[in-house]
Design a protein around this motif. Structure first.
Motif, mmCIF file in Angstrom:
data_model
loop_
_atom_site.group_PDB
_atom_site.id
_atom_site.type_symbol
_atom_site.label_atom_id
_atom_site.label_comp_id
_atom_site.label_asym_id
_atom_site.label_seq_id
_atom_site.Cartn_x
_atom_site.Cartn_y
_atom_site.Cartn_z
ATOM 1 N N LYS A 24 49.537 19.033 32.330
ATOM 2 C CA LYS A 24 48.707 20.129 31.832
ATOM 3 C C LYS A 24 48.407 21.146 32.926
ATOM 4 O O LYS A 24 48.275 22.333 32.660
ATOM 5 N N ASN A 51 48.962 32.547 28.205
ATOM 6 C CA ASN A 51 48.132 31.395 28.562
ATOM 7 C C ASN A 51 46.696 31.730 28.188
ATOM 8 O O ASN A 51 46.143 32.707 28.674
ATOM 9 N N ASN A 52 46.098 30.952 27.325
ATOM 10 C CA ASN A 52 44.713 31.182 26.884
ATOM 11 C C ASN A 52 43.802 30.028 27.266
ATOM 12 O O ASN A 52 42.897 29.683 26.515
ATOM 13 N N ARG A 53 44.051 29.448 28.420
ATOM 14 C CA ARG A 53 43.282 28.270 28.827
ATOM 15 C C ARG A 53 41.902 28.602 29.384
ATOM 16 O O ARG A 53 41.054 27.738 29.502
ATOM 17 N N ASP A 55 41.258 29.499 32.487
ATOM 18 C CA ASP A 55 41.130 29.038 33.864
ATOM 19 C C ASP A 55 41.997 29.894 34.778
ATOM 20 O O ASP A 55 42.453 30.969 34.393
ATOM 21 N N GLN A 58 45.395 31.023 33.557
ATOM 22 C CA GLN A 58 45.380 32.175 32.657
ATOM 23 C C GLN A 58 45.341 33.459 33.472
ATOM 24 O O GLN A 58 46.058 34.409 33.167
#
Length: 82
Positions: A24, A51-53, A55, A58
């Motif tokens: 991950k 990327n929509n994490r 963090d 992203q």
């Protein structure tokens, strides 16, 4: 039937958890680094990975996207002047 000790079961579970956590964390970084390699090879058109994490990964992906947009804009400006 073989029985397993708690320590053996714990060791297997830790291995699975560490493996999944590592995946991950590294997957978004690998994705951006592959896009950077393509950029270094002259690919200005493939979009940056999404990327929509929420963090740092992203931020890394968004920065890659902004870099591509800016480079394409600069090239467009130069082509217009020439």
């Amino acid at each position: 039937m073989k029985t397993y000790s708690i320590a053996e079961i714990n060791e297997v579970l830790q291995g699975v958890i560490v493996g999944e956590t590592t995946k991950k964390i590294t997957a978004p970084i690998i994705s951006v680094s592959e896009r950077l390699k393509a950029l270094a090879d002259g690919d200005l058109h493939t979009p940056a990975p999404v990327n929509n994490r929420g963090d740092e990964t992203q931020l890394l992906a968004e920065s890659m996207s902004n870099t591509l947009a800016n480079l394409n804009s600069y090239i467009g400006d130069i082509a217009h002047v020439l």
